[in-house]
Design a protein around this motif. Structure first.
Motif, mmCIF file in Angstrom:
data_model
loop_
_atom_site.group_PDB
_atom_site.id
_atom_site.type_symbol
_atom_site.label_atom_id
_atom_site.label_comp_id
_atom_site.label_asym_id
_atom_site.label_seq_id
_atom_site.Cartn_x
_atom_site.Cartn_y
_atom_site.Cartn_z
ATOM 1 N N GLY A 167 71.984 124.999 -17.412
ATOM 2 C CA GLY A 167 72.675 124.113 -18.339
ATOM 3 C C GLY A 167 71.753 123.414 -19.320
ATOM 4 N N MET A 168 70.443 123.568 -19.143
ATOM 5 C CA MET A 168 69.498 122.837 -19.983
ATOM 6 C C MET A 168 68.695 123.744 -20.922
ATOM 7 S SD MET A 168 70.194 119.808 -19.082
ATOM 8 C CE MET A 168 68.992 119.038 -20.157
ATOM 9 N N ILE A 169 68.491 124.993 -20.558
ATOM 10 C CA ILE A 169 67.702 125.880 -21.415
ATOM 11 C C ILE A 169 68.482 127.164 -21.669
ATOM 12 C CG2 ILE A 169 65.525 124.924 -20.566
ATOM 13 C CD1 ILE A 169 65.121 127.431 -18.918
ATOM 14 N N SER A 170 68.125 127.858 -22.743
ATOM 15 C CA SER A 170 68.845 129.061 -23.154
ATOM 16 C C SER A 170 68.292 130.298 -22.450
ATOM 17 C CB SER A 170 68.726 129.241 -24.664
ATOM 18 O OG SER A 170 67.374 129.540 -25.023
ATOM 19 N N GLU A 171 69.052 131.392 -22.547
ATOM 20 C CA GLU A 171 68.591 132.656 -21.976
ATOM 21 C C GLU A 171 67.327 133.135 -22.685
ATOM 22 O OE1 GLU A 171 71.620 135.601 -21.864
ATOM 23 O OE2 GLU A 171 72.921 134.477 -20.479
ATOM 24 N N GLN A 172 67.228 132.878 -23.996
ATOM 25 C CA GLN A 172 66.031 133.293 -24.723
ATOM 26 C C GLN A 172 64.804 132.533 -24.219
ATOM 27 O OE1 GLN A 172 65.668 135.861 -26.990
ATOM 28 N NE2 GLN A 172 63.520 135.386 -26.558
ATOM 29 N N GLN A 173 64.958 131.241 -23.915
ATOM 30 C CA GLN A 173 63.831 130.486 -23.359
ATOM 31 C C GLN A 173 63.426 131.039 -21.996
ATOM 32 O OE1 GLN A 173 65.912 126.614 -23.972
ATOM 33 N NE2 GLN A 173 63.916 125.883 -24.718
ATOM 34 N N MET A 174 64.407 131.411 -21.185
ATOM 35 C CA MET A 174 64.099 132.034 -19.896
ATOM 36 C C MET A 174 63.310 133.322 -20.102
ATOM 37 S SD MET A 174 67.666 131.669 -17.805
ATOM 38 C CE MET A 174 68.475 130.083 -17.551
ATOM 39 N N LEU A 175 63.789 134.148 -21.038
ATOM 40 C CA LEU A 175 63.126 135.428 -21.290
ATOM 41 C C LEU A 175 61.706 135.221 -21.798
ATOM 42 C CD1 LEU A 175 63.651 138.456 -21.170
ATOM 43 C CD2 LEU A 175 64.473 138.357 -23.516
ATOM 44 N N ASP A 176 61.505 134.209 -22.642
ATOM 45 C CA ASP A 176 60.159 133.918 -23.145
ATOM 46 C C ASP A 176 59.206 133.601 -21.993
ATOM 47 O OD1 ASP A 176 61.000 134.284 -25.735
ATOM 48 O OD2 ASP A 176 61.254 132.147 -26.173
ATOM 49 N N ALA A 231 59.732 122.805 -16.099
ATOM 50 C CA ALA A 231 59.168 121.940 -17.131
ATOM 51 C C ALA A 231 60.041 121.951 -18.388
ATOM 52 C CB ALA A 231 57.743 122.382 -17.462
ATOM 53 N N LEU A 232 60.530 123.142 -18.770
ATOM 54 C CA LEU A 232 61.402 123.241 -19.938
ATOM 55 C C LEU A 232 62.704 122.466 -19.722
ATOM 56 C CD1 LEU A 232 61.015 126.993 -20.983
ATOM 57 C CD2 LEU A 232 60.382 124.997 -22.348
ATOM 58 N N ALA A 233 63.290 122.602 -18.523
ATOM 59 C CA ALA A 233 64.540 121.891 -18.230
ATOM 60 C C ALA A 233 64.339 120.382 -18.248
ATOM 61 C CB ALA A 233 65.097 122.342 -16.880
ATOM 62 N N ASN A 234 63.223 119.922 -17.723
ATOM 63 C CA ASN A 234 62.936 118.484 -17.748
ATOM 64 C C ASN A 234 62.671 117.999 -19.167
ATOM 65 O OD1 ASN A 234 63.203 117.372 -15.126
ATOM 66 N ND2 ASN A 234 61.321 118.395 -14.465
ATOM 67 N N GLU A 235 61.981 118.804 -19.972
ATOM 68 C CA GLU A 235 61.729 118.406 -21.357
ATOM 69 C C GLU A 235 63.031 118.329 -22.148
ATOM 70 O OE1 GLU A 235 58.897 117.431 -23.094
ATOM 71 O OE2 GLU A 235 58.346 117.176 -21.006
ATOM 72 N N ALA A 236 64.032 119.129 -21.740
ATOM 73 C CA ALA A 236 65.329 119.108 -22.415
ATOM 74 C C ALA A 236 66.199 117.946 -21.960
ATOM 75 C CB ALA A 236 66.061 120.426 -22.183
ATOM 76 N N TYR A 258 58.158 131.273 5.200
ATOM 77 C CA TYR A 258 58.591 131.783 3.910
ATOM 78 C C TYR A 258 57.479 132.582 3.255
ATOM 79 C CZ TYR A 258 62.496 128.775 4.579
ATOM 80 O OH TYR A 258 63.609 128.190 5.097
ATOM 81 N N ALA A 259 57.828 133.741 2.710
ATOM 82 C CA ALA A 259 56.849 134.559 2.020
ATOM 83 C C ALA A 259 56.701 134.098 0.578
ATOM 84 C CB ALA A 259 57.259 136.024 2.078
ATOM 85 N N ALA A 260 55.884 134.821 -0.179
ATOM 86 C CA ALA A 260 55.548 134.366 -1.534
ATOM 87 C C ALA A 260 56.634 134.735 -2.519
ATOM 88 C CB ALA A 260 54.227 134.994 -1.973
ATOM 89 N N VAL A 261 57.685 133.980 -2.523
ATOM 90 C CA VAL A 261 58.738 134.111 -3.524
ATOM 91 C C VAL A 261 58.976 132.726 -4.078
ATOM 92 C CG1 VAL A 261 61.121 134.756 -3.983
ATOM 93 C CG2 VAL A 261 59.786 136.047 -2.315
ATOM 94 N N ALA A 262 58.998 132.592 -5.406
ATOM 95 C CA ALA A 262 59.127 131.268 -6.010
ATOM 96 C C ALA A 262 60.576 130.970 -6.295
ATOM 97 C CB ALA A 262 58.301 131.201 -7.295
ATOM 98 N N THR A 263 60.856 129.662 -6.524
ATOM 99 C CA THR A 263 62.225 129.251 -6.808
ATOM 100 C C THR A 263 62.301 128.202 -7.913
ATOM 101 O OG1 THR A 263 62.105 127.609 -5.098
ATOM 102 C CG2 THR A 263 62.997 129.726 -4.495
ATOM 103 N N ALA A 264 63.428 128.142 -8.678
ATOM 104 C CA ALA A 264 63.687 127.131 -9.722
ATOM 105 C C ALA A 264 65.172 126.865 -9.839
ATOM 106 C CB ALA A 264 63.104 127.592 -11.059
ATOM 107 N N THR A 265 65.728 126.083 -10.873
ATOM 108 C CA THR A 265 67.171 125.753 -10.865
ATOM 109 C C THR A 265 67.901 125.899 -12.200
ATOM 110 O OG1 THR A 265 66.497 124.169 -9.284
ATOM 111 C CG2 THR A 265 68.784 124.154 -9.826
ATOM 112 N N ARG A 266 69.001 125.847 -12.496
ATOM 113 C CA ARG A 266 70.062 125.914 -13.492
ATOM 114 C C ARG A 266 69.868 126.838 -14.696
ATOM 115 N NH1 ARG A 266 74.322 121.399 -13.201
ATOM 116 N NH2 ARG A 266 73.964 120.832 -11.089
#
Length: 397
Positions: free
Chosen positions: A202-211, A228-233, A343-351
């Motif tokens: 809800g905070m960043i665009s698909e293009q920002q994700m792809l970047d 960091a992008l979501a918090n900056e938004a 937990y193995a080496a898999v990272a996680t993030a949100t929205r």
């Protein structure tokens, strides 16, 4: 990786990574502190127990009519989410302090035997696939706007603008039964899958994700940059992201050592047996996710050392500052977000990013939508919700 964001006091998101089971989950709790976080933790624990108990692939009970055409592996994901919904519903209606709680969920099961990923979801937590430089959303939000478009695809932009934006129409714990959407896709070497809560989408665009994915191949760094992008938004909600990468068979990429998570402290909720069923009323499981004041330390509200070069450069700079100020993974809040176990080496993030509405079409006739306001925070609500999606207050009939 999960983060409380910049405007919430508590993190109600919960993330589960069980690489040995091929199971990856992001759950976004609703209902306020000591309810939403319990709902999301209970949902992830129930899914974990169900997959542990069905390692051999044998599912309990007869196959429902609407699941008979599914692939057996996809059927297992659907059955696990339905069991999690039942568990959240029972606890919500058993303990007064948890009344009205609920959770969204997106769960991915990666099968090494069939080279497929099965993604099941309820609510607006999302799964994206990044392949060959393109990003695709594999899930569809269960929201008032999407449901309205399904019933009336020719709704105008003006009519859509009058609909509440943050109302979800499906979540775990709302009813004793829930409809689970499932999608199965073949995986390819080089694929990356992003599971996230709406605090990210809800905070960043698909293009920002792809970047971000084009800027780094490291899932941990990618998660830091996304958060960091979501918090900056604005960081208006809890932010969680989980990244799964499919590596070529010929690549032997070193993996970090697993992190041992401490066993949680007792909480007055019946413990689930390996199959998901409650053992006995006296048994308890730790689902207390409230962080101590020391654990509530957060990264600085403003990150000054941003790298130049657009959104990606800002994300890299903000991620570096976030790493410098981050609470160690061993703190209570981080443990709660990751769940318990190894937990193995898999990272996680949100929205995930907000969708753009369809092209404007001529309006046929106005659509009447009944709404109400929460008596506590005055947030606009769709009539029928059992709790306020903003402040978590229960809504009495």
């Amino acid at each position: 990786m999960t983060d409380v964001g910049r405007q919430r006091k508590h993190n109600e998101d919960n993330v589960l990574v069980k690489s040995e089971l091929g199971l990856y989950v992001v759950a976004d709790g609703m209902g306020g502190h000591n309810a939403g976080n319990i709902a999301s933790a209970l949902a992830t624990k129930s899914l974990d127990n169900f997959f542990e108990a069905t390692r051999a692939g044998n599912l309990p009970g007869p196959v429902p009519a609407d699941e008979q055409a599914l692939d057996p592996e996809a059927r297992r994901v659907v059955a696990a989410i339905r069991k999690a919904n039942h568990d959240v519903f029972v606890i919500s209606n058993t303990y007064s302090q948890h009344q009205g709680m609920g959770s969204t969920v997106v769960a991915a099961y990666v099968s090494r035997d069939t080279d497929q990923i099965h993604v099941g979801h309820v609510g607006d937590s999302r799964c994206y696939r990044i392949r060959h430089g393109e990003i695709e959303q594999l899930t569809k939000d269960h929201s008032l706007i999407n449901d309205a478009l399904a019933l009336k695809p020719d709704l105008s932009q003006d009519e859509l603008a009058r609909l509440p934006k943050n109302i979800i129409t499906r979540a775990l714990g709302m009813k004793d039964a829930v409809k689970v959407d499932i999608r199965s896709e073949r995986i390819e070497p080089g694929d990356a899958f992003l599971l996230c809560s709406d605090g990210l989408s809800g905070m960043i665009s698909e293009q920002q994700m792809l970047d971000v994915f084009e800027g780094t191949q490291d899932p941990h760094e990618a998660c830091e940059m996304l958060i960091a992008l979501a918090n900056e938004a604005g960081g208006t909600d809890n932010i969680s992201a989980l990244i799964i990468r499919v590596l070529p068979d010929t690549v032997d990429e070193p993996q970090p050592d697993p992190v041992e998570i401490e066993e949680p402290r007792p909480h007055p909720i019946a413990e689930l047996a390996p199959g998901g069923a409650a053992r006995a009323p006296a048994a308890v499981i730790d689902l207390e996710l409230a962080a101590s004041s020391e654990d509530e330390r957060r990264a600085p509200q403003q990150v000054h050392a941003l790298a130049e070069g657009g959104a990606l450069g800002q994300a890299q700079g903000a991620a570096a500052a976030l790493r410098a100020a981050a609470v160690p993974f061993t703190d209570r809040r981080s443990r709660a977000a990751a769940g318990s176990g190894r937990y193995a080496a898999v990272a996680t993030a949100t929205r995930a990013p907000a969708k753009e509405g369809p092209p404007s079409r001529p309006a046929k006739r106005p659509t009447e939508v009944r709404v109400a306001r929460c008596v506590h925070c005055r947030h606009e609500l769709f009539i029928g919700n059992r709790f306020c999606v903003e402040c978590g207050a229960p809504i009495k009939p």
